[in-house]
Design an enzyme around this catalytic site. Structure first.
Site, PDB file in Angstrom:
ATOM      1  N   THR A  85      64.833 136.468  50.072  1.00 42.07           N
ATOM      2  CA  THR A  85      65.779 137.529  50.424  1.00 42.07           C
ATOM      3  C   THR A  85      66.483 137.139  51.718  1.00 42.07           C
ATOM      4  O   THR A  85      66.235 136.070  52.275  1.00 42.07           O
ATOM      5  CB  THR A  85      65.061 138.873  50.609  1.00 42.07           C
ATOM      6  OG1 THR A  85      64.323 138.860  51.846  1.00 42.07           O
ATOM      7  CG2 THR A  85      64.090 139.146  49.464  1.00 42.07           C
ATOM      8  N   CYS A  86      67.319 138.037  52.223  1.00 46.12           N
ATOM      9  CA  CYS A  86      67.998 137.764  53.492  1.00 46.12           C
ATOM     10  C   CYS A  86      67.012 137.651  54.654  1.00 46.12           C
ATOM     11  O   CYS A  86      67.245 136.902  55.597  1.00 46.12           O
ATOM     12  CB  CYS A  86      69.012 138.871  53.791  1.00 46.12           C
ATOM     13  SG  CYS A  86      70.423 138.888  52.672  1.00 46.12           S
ATOM     14  N   ASN A  87      65.931 138.388  54.576  1.00 46.74           N
ATOM     15  CA  ASN A  87      65.004 138.451  55.702  1.00 46.74           C
ATOM     16  C   ASN A  87      63.755 137.605  55.540  1.00 46.74           C
ATOM     17  O   ASN A  87      62.996 137.449  56.501  1.00 46.74           O
ATOM     18  CB  ASN A  87      64.576 139.907  55.946  1.00 46.74           C
ATOM     19  CG  ASN A  87      65.677 140.708  56.604  1.00 46.74           C
ATOM     20  OD1 ASN A  87      66.351 140.223  57.499  1.00 46.74           O
ATOM     21  ND2 ASN A  87      65.866 141.933  56.152  1.00 46.74           N
TER      22      ASN A  87
ATOM     23  N   SER B 231      59.578 145.463  56.531  1.00 48.24           N
ATOM     24  CA  SER B 231      61.010 145.162  56.497  1.00 48.24           C
ATOM     25  C   SER B 231      61.638 145.271  57.875  1.00 48.24           C
ATOM     26  O   SER B 231      61.087 145.906  58.782  1.00 48.24           O
ATOM     27  CB  SER B 231      61.725 146.124  55.539  1.00 48.24           C
ATOM     28  OG  SER B 231      61.317 145.904  54.214  1.00 48.24           O
TER      29      SER B 231
ATOM     30  N   GLN C  58      65.510 148.396  49.497  1.00 46.12           N
ATOM     31  CA  GLN C  58      65.994 147.229  48.778  1.00 46.12           C
ATOM     32  C   GLN C  58      64.893 146.221  48.464  1.00 46.12           C
ATOM     33  O   GLN C  58      64.941 145.538  47.435  1.00 46.12           O
ATOM     34  CB  GLN C  58      67.104 146.549  49.598  1.00 46.12           C
ATOM     35  CG  GLN C  58      67.921 145.569  48.764  1.00 46.12           C
ATOM     36  CD  GLN C  58      69.051 144.962  49.556  1.00 46.12           C
ATOM     37  OE1 GLN C  58      69.034 144.950  50.778  1.00 46.12           O
ATOM     38  NE2 GLN C  58      70.031 144.434  48.860  1.00 46.12           N
TER      39      GLN C  58
ATOM     40  N   ASN D  98      81.124 140.595  45.533  1.00 45.26           N
ATOM     41  CA  ASN D  98      81.035 141.737  44.613  1.00 45.26           C
ATOM     42  C   ASN D  98      79.686 141.766  43.902  1.00 45.26           C
ATOM     43  O   ASN D  98      79.563 142.283  42.803  1.00 45.26           O
ATOM     44  CB  ASN D  98      82.171 141.662  43.581  1.00 45.26           C
ATOM     45  CG  ASN D  98      82.345 142.969  42.819  1.00 45.26           C
ATOM     46  OD1 ASN D  98      81.971 144.023  43.305  1.00 45.26           O
ATOM     47  ND2 ASN D  98      82.895 142.882  41.615  1.00 45.26           N
ATOM     48  N   GLY D  99      78.667 141.213  44.580  1.00 48.62           N
ATOM     49  CA  GLY D  99      77.316 141.283  44.042  1.00 48.62           C
ATOM     50  C   GLY D  99      76.673 142.605  44.406  1.00 48.62           C
ATOM     51  O   GLY D  99      77.334 143.537  44.884  1.00 48.62           O
TER      52      GLY D  99
ATOM     53  N   GLY E 120      77.106 143.456  48.116  1.00 47.09           N
ATOM     54  CA  GLY E 120      78.520 143.676  48.409  1.00 47.09           C
ATOM     55  C   GLY E 120      78.964 145.051  47.946  1.00 47.09           C
ATOM     56  O   GLY E 120      79.662 145.779  48.660  1.00 47.09           O
TER      57      GLY E 120
ATOM     58  N   GLU F  33      62.694 150.560  54.111  1.00 47.86           N
ATOM     59  CA  GLU F  33      63.944 150.438  53.358  1.00 47.86           C
ATOM     60  C   GLU F  33      63.633 150.225  51.875  1.00 47.86           C
ATOM     61  O   GLU F  33      62.550 149.792  51.497  1.00 47.86           O
ATOM     62  CB  GLU F  33      64.788 149.287  53.919  1.00 47.86           C
ATOM     63  CG  GLU F  33      64.085 147.940  53.987  1.00 47.86           C
ATOM     64  CD  GLU F  33      64.422 147.035  52.821  1.00 47.86           C
ATOM     65  OE1 GLU F  33      65.192 147.475  51.961  1.00 47.86           O
ATOM     66  OE2 GLU F  33      63.889 145.924  52.783  1.00 47.86           O
TER      67      GLU F  33
END
Length: 415
Positions: A48-50, A106, A113, A187-188, A191, A111
């Site tokens: 993931t991003c983190n 997180s 997500q 546009n995912g 996004g 969160e």
């Protein structure tokens, strides 16, 4: 043995996490490598991003194997990056996963997500045949536990995603979203989430789209769309730009902005790993760049209500973890119980064979009677053993199972 190794926002800066990110194709190649090199029966990669975490079910006990494989795949020396990773095994690993899946680890406490991301990682590993029963059950039960926490526990905070945290922070800095021109690159899933959040806050939102050979691109409600290739032409008109793609390449390069002189300052938000926006952009005076690490909240609850929610969540997770270990510890017992049951039925059948043969019954009726008796004996033996399991401490129950196995082994040897 369950093993994991990972890095996250608490261990590594965004540039290091970007380096250890994986595309879907890379994920498949890497997990295949792990299965071959480590003889792992189950593999799952959570990226993931983190965070980036590698999970394996294996008989090998050296946790350094995992870091070695990661660095080998990325083509770097492991000693250079060892300090950015943390390894966990068995109970520590399971506790970490259950807490992580419900958002307790997180960047933004509790969160939502991360739950979706864990489910997606499990689906991807399963669809590509990388999971075994241990990885499958572990991650399914972690997801179930997280859903229970989400249902039964309420954390008192307004921001549940990084974009909401960013909006709150920018509002504190007196940024006016109502009427602001905002562009979202990507546009995912994230996004679209960012676009919807900005629309709710009154911004005029334009989202970039890529027109592929097939398939219809949907633009979030309340947004307008432009071609991805036109993004740099539109950027000078923006007050705020969000980039959130899975592209391995930058969506905004330093050279793209070097000669650009907008008549107002522009805020750039980079929510991607690897980074979408060239970090050198932060040195340009007309642009303010933030990345995902700028929108974190403390993992420790800040108020009394959240501390109580945190405690309640931990209680729920402890119960769910115990359920997993009950399954994990018993998965070897159940086949043993069935073998003992089958041996007991066979033993009974041999002892009753002569008696049944003397009964005034046709051969077909004798076979039917034997079958009925076998099923009845099997049920009685299984019930007795499982009742013992319910009433004995685990160690004593396992001793009983071992004793029953030895009885039949001895009888086979004597015969």
């Amino acid at each position: 043995m369950i093993q994991m190794i990972g890095t996250d926002h608490t261990l590594a800066p965004v540039n290091v996490r970007s380096f250890f990110s994986f595309t879907k194709e890379e994920s498949k190649q890497f997990m295949t490598q792990i299965q071959i090199d480590l003889s792992a029966s189950g593999v799952l990669l959570l990226a993931t991003c983190n965070r980036m975490e590698l999970w394996v079910s294996t008989d090998r006990e050296d946790p350094d194997d995992l870091l070695r494989e990661i660095c080998l795949f990325k083509g770097v020396e492991e000693e250079r990056y060892r300090g950015y990773f943390q390894s966990r095994t068995d109970k520590e690993a399971v506790g970490h996963l259950f807490a992580l899946t419900c958002g307790l680890k997180s960047a933004i406490l509790a969160e939502d997500q991360i739950l979706t991301q864990v489910k997606s990682a499990l689906s991807f590993a399963r669809e590509n045949y990388f999971t075994d029963s241990v990885i499958e059950v572990l991650f399914r039960m972690a997801v179930t536990a997280a859903k229970k926490v989400k249902t039964d526990v309420t954390f008192t905070h307004a921001d549940t995603t990084a974009i909401e945290k960013a909006v709150s922070m920018l509002k504190e800095q007196r940024f006016l979203f109502r009427g602001a021109n905002c562009m979202v690159i990507g546009n995912g899933e994230y996004g679209r989430l960012a676009a919807n959040t900005l629309v709710k806050n009154g911004a005029n939102v334009t989202i970039t789209i890529r027109q592929y050979h097939s398939g219809r691109v949907e633009i979030p409600s309340g947004c307008s769309g432009i071609s991805y290739g036109d993004r740099m032409d539109y950027l000078p008109e923006c007050d705020l730009v969000v980039s959130a793609t899975t592209s391995p390449h930058c969506t905004i390069e330093y050279d793209d902005l070097l000669g650009m002189h907008p008549d107002h300052p522009i805020i750039l938000l980079d929510f991607a790993i690897p980074q979408d926006i060239d970090p050198r952009v932060s040195h340009l005076k007309d642009f303010t760049l933030y990345n995902i690490d700028d929108f974190r909240s403390d993992s420790v609850p800040e108020n009394e209500a959240n501390r109580e929610a945190y405690r309640k969540a931990r209680e729920i997770l402890a119960e769910e973890e115990n359920e997993f270990w009950f399954w994990m510890n018993d998965r070897d017992i159940v086949p043993r119980i069935h073998r003992i049951k089958d041996q007991a039925v066979e033993d009974y059948n041999l002892r009753m064979h002569k008696i049944i043969r003397r009964l005034p019954l046709a051969e077909k009726e004798q076979k039917a009677l034997t079958g009925d008796m076998d099923r009845a004996v099997g049920k009685v033996v299984a019930k007795l053993i499982f009742d013992l399991q319910d009433h004995l401490p685990d160690r004593e129950f396992r001793d009983c199972i071992s004793g029953l196995e030895k009885i039949y082994q001895k009888e086979e040897f004597d015969s």
